[in-house]
Design a protein around this motif. Structure first.
Motif, mmCIF file in Angstrom:
data_model
loop_
_atom_site.group_PDB
_atom_site.id
_atom_site.type_symbol
_atom_site.label_atom_id
_atom_site.label_comp_id
_atom_site.label_asym_id
_atom_site.label_seq_id
_atom_site.Cartn_x
_atom_site.Cartn_y
_atom_site.Cartn_z
ATOM 1 N N PRO A 142 0.827 -1.217 0.000
ATOM 2 C CA PRO A 142 0.000 0.000 0.000
ATOM 3 C C PRO A 142 0.859 1.264 0.000
ATOM 4 C CG PRO A 142 -0.748 -1.525 1.684
ATOM 5 C CD PRO A 142 0.558 -2.054 1.157
ATOM 6 N N GLY A 143 0.323 2.309 -0.560
ATOM 7 C CA GLY A 143 1.010 3.584 -0.564
ATOM 8 C C GLY A 143 1.119 4.212 -1.940
ATOM 9 N N GLY A 144 0.821 3.452 -2.980
ATOM 10 C CA GLY A 144 0.794 4.005 -4.317
ATOM 11 C C GLY A 144 2.132 4.154 -4.997
ATOM 12 N N GLU A 145 3.189 3.559 -4.435
ATOM 13 C CA GLU A 145 4.514 3.713 -5.047
ATOM 14 C C GLU A 145 4.890 2.556 -5.954
ATOM 15 O OE1 GLU A 145 7.441 4.639 -2.118
ATOM 16 O OE2 GLU A 145 6.169 6.149 -1.194
ATOM 17 N N GLU A 146 4.349 1.382 -5.700
ATOM 18 C CA GLU A 146 4.688 0.201 -6.483
ATOM 19 C C GLU A 146 3.515 -0.144 -7.402
ATOM 20 O OE1 GLU A 146 5.677 -4.510 -5.710
ATOM 21 O OE2 GLU A 146 5.797 -3.123 -4.041
ATOM 22 N N ILE A 147 3.805 -0.337 -8.683
ATOM 23 C CA ILE A 147 2.766 -0.647 -9.666
ATOM 24 C C ILE A 147 2.716 -2.153 -9.893
ATOM 25 C CG2 ILE A 147 2.029 -0.356 -12.062
ATOM 26 C CD1 ILE A 147 3.309 2.399 -12.022
ATOM 27 N N ALA A 148 1.503 -2.699 -9.930
ATOM 28 C CA ALA A 148 1.290 -4.115 -10.249
ATOM 29 C C ALA A 148 0.507 -4.181 -11.553
ATOM 30 C CB ALA A 148 0.526 -4.807 -9.131
ATOM 31 N N HIS A 149 0.559 -5.335 -12.195
ATOM 32 C CA HIS A 149 -0.136 -5.535 -13.457
ATOM 33 C C HIS A 149 -0.936 -6.826 -13.376
ATOM 34 C CE1 HIS A 149 2.546 -2.444 -15.017
ATOM 35 N NE2 HIS A 149 3.519 -3.108 -14.431
ATOM 36 N N ALA A 150 -2.086 -6.832 -14.008
ATOM 37 C CA ALA A 150 -2.907 -8.035 -14.124
ATOM 38 C C ALA A 150 -3.275 -8.179 -15.598
ATOM 39 C CB ALA A 150 -4.155 -7.923 -13.262
ATOM 40 N N PHE A 151 -3.307 -9.426 -16.048
ATOM 41 C CA PHE A 151 -3.531 -9.682 -17.462
ATOM 42 C C PHE A 151 -4.703 -10.622 -17.679
ATOM 43 C CE2 PHE A 151 0.859 -8.586 -16.833
ATOM 44 C CZ PHE A 151 1.112 -7.690 -17.848
ATOM 45 N N GLY A 152 -5.541 -10.273 -18.636
ATOM 46 C CA GLY A 152 -6.611 -11.143 -19.101
ATOM 47 C C GLY A 152 -6.251 -11.632 -20.484
ATOM 48 N N THR A 153 -7.178 -12.288 -21.146
ATOM 49 C CA THR A 153 -6.913 -12.808 -22.483
ATOM 50 C C THR A 153 -6.619 -11.690 -23.480
ATOM 51 O OG1 THR A 153 -8.351 -14.682 -22.021
ATOM 52 C CG2 THR A 153 -7.849 -14.245 -24.335
ATOM 53 N N ILE A 157 -4.383 -4.479 -16.907
ATOM 54 C CA ILE A 157 -4.501 -3.277 -16.081
ATOM 55 C C ILE A 157 -3.202 -3.074 -15.323
ATOM 56 C CG2 ILE A 157 -7.017 -3.384 -15.839
ATOM 57 C CD1 ILE A 157 -6.583 -4.554 -13.014
ATOM 58 N N SER A 158 -2.898 -1.835 -15.043
ATOM 59 C CA SER A 158 -1.783 -1.455 -14.176
ATOM 60 C C SER A 158 -2.397 -0.698 -13.011
ATOM 61 C CB SER A 158 -0.795 -0.559 -14.914
ATOM 62 O OG SER A 158 -0.244 -1.242 -16.018
ATOM 63 N N TYR A 159 -2.024 -1.068 -11.787
ATOM 64 C CA TYR A 159 -2.662 -0.468 -10.627
ATOM 65 C C TYR A 159 -1.705 -0.340 -9.454
ATOM 66 C CZ TYR A 159 -3.131 -5.342 -9.046
ATOM 67 O OH TYR A 159 -2.876 -6.630 -8.670
ATOM 68 N N VAL A 160 -2.080 0.515 -8.520
ATOM 69 C CA VAL A 160 -1.375 0.681 -7.258
ATOM 70 C C VAL A 160 -2.377 0.418 -6.145
ATOM 71 C CG1 VAL A 160 0.313 2.330 -8.171
ATOM 72 C CG2 VAL A 160 -1.810 3.168 -7.169
ATOM 73 N N ALA A 161 -1.874 0.126 -4.974
ATOM 74 C CA ALA A 161 -2.744 -0.177 -3.835
ATOM 75 C C ALA A 161 -2.632 0.905 -2.767
ATOM 76 C CB ALA A 161 -2.368 -1.533 -3.234
ATOM 77 N N TYR A 162 -3.743 1.126 -2.106
ATOM 78 C CA TYR A 162 -3.831 1.990 -0.936
ATOM 79 C C TYR A 162 -4.543 1.197 0.149
ATOM 80 C CZ TYR A 162 -2.420 5.791 -3.996
ATOM 81 O OH TYR A 162 -1.715 6.584 -4.850
ATOM 82 N N ALA A 163 -4.589 1.705 1.333
ATOM 83 C CA ALA A 163 -5.223 0.990 2.446
ATOM 84 C C ALA A 163 -6.687 0.658 2.160
ATOM 85 C CB ALA A 163 -5.101 1.804 3.727
ATOM 86 N N ASP A 164 -7.371 1.527 1.410
ATOM 87 C CA ASP A 164 -8.810 1.324 1.171
ATOM 88 C C ASP A 164 -9.129 0.705 -0.187
ATOM 89 O OD1 ASP A 164 -8.047 3.581 -0.244
ATOM 90 O OD2 ASP A 164 -9.876 4.686 0.175
ATOM 91 N N GLY A 165 -8.126 0.390 -0.994
ATOM 92 C CA GLY A 165 -8.420 -0.239 -2.274
ATOM 93 C C GLY A 165 -7.381 0.027 -3.334
ATOM 94 N N LEU A 166 -7.810 -0.044 -4.575
ATOM 95 C CA LEU A 166 -6.910 0.067 -5.716
ATOM 96 C C LEU A 166 -7.191 1.319 -6.527
ATOM 97 C CD1 LEU A 166 -7.236 -3.563 -7.115
ATOM 98 C CD2 LEU A 166 -5.536 -2.679 -5.521
ATOM 99 N N GLU A 167 -6.123 1.841 -7.124
ATOM 100 C CA GLU A 167 -6.253 2.903 -8.111
ATOM 101 C C GLU A 167 -5.685 2.351 -9.412
ATOM 102 O OE1 GLU A 167 -5.427 7.347 -7.677
ATOM 103 O OE2 GLU A 167 -3.627 6.565 -8.677
ATOM 104 N N VAL A 168 -6.518 2.299 -10.433
ATOM 105 C CA VAL A 168 -6.103 1.778 -11.731
ATOM 106 C C VAL A 168 -5.481 2.920 -12.513
ATOM 107 C CG1 VAL A 168 -6.850 0.630 -13.835
ATOM 108 C CG2 VAL A 168 -7.925 0.047 -11.649
ATOM 109 N N ARG A 169 -4.224 2.749 -12.888
ATOM 110 C CA ARG A 169 -3.484 3.786 -13.590
ATOM 111 C C ARG A 169 -3.609 3.676 -15.096
ATOM 112 N NH1 ARG A 169 0.674 5.971 -10.149
ATOM 113 N NH2 ARG A 169 -0.409 6.313 -8.180
ATOM 114 N N ASP A 170 -3.731 2.437 -15.612
ATOM 115 C CA ASP A 170 -3.814 2.269 -17.054
ATOM 116 C C ASP A 170 -4.573 0.992 -17.375
ATOM 117 O OD1 ASP A 170 -3.431 2.849 -19.736
ATOM 118 O OD2 ASP A 170 -1.360 2.170 -19.790
ATOM 119 N N ILE A 171 -5.201 0.990 -18.518
ATOM 120 C CA ILE A 171 -5.931 -0.154 -19.037
ATOM 121 C C ILE A 171 -5.469 -0.334 -20.476
ATOM 122 C CG2 ILE A 171 -8.200 -1.015 -19.776
ATOM 123 C CD1 ILE A 171 -9.399 0.647 -17.462
#
Length: 78
Positions: free
Chosen positions: A43-54, A58-72
């Motif tokens: 959490p904290g919005g400094e590290e970006i994670a990625h998730a892939f579908g077929t 999405i590229s997202y960061v985490a905060y204590a209350d959830g996710l912020e999606v930076r790119d799709i």
């Protein structure tokens, strides 16, 4: 349940997806990412994670209350 917010760029991409099927695929990927906090970056919005579908990702960061999606992304089907 966590909060999922779309950053402005991600919101624009979501609006410009080529079909309802594409939007449904991205929404499913968002729900999957939100439902697995064990896969989130620190959490904290400094590290970006990625998730892939077929056909999407999405590229997202985490905060204590959830996710912020930076790119799709969407791969054009040929």
């Amino acid at each position: 349940m966590c909060d999922v917010r779309l950053e402005w760029l991600a919101a624009e991409v979501m609006d410009e997806l080529p079909s309802a099927e594409a939007r449904t695929a991205v929404q499913a990927l968002l729900a999957d990412a939100a439902g697995h906090p064990d896969r989130w970056p620190a959490p904290g919005g400094e590290e970006i994670a990625h998730a892939f579908g077929t056909w999407c990702w999405i590229s997202y960061v985490a905060y204590a209350d959830g996710l912020e999606v930076r790119d799709i992304g969407w791969a054009q089907q040929s």
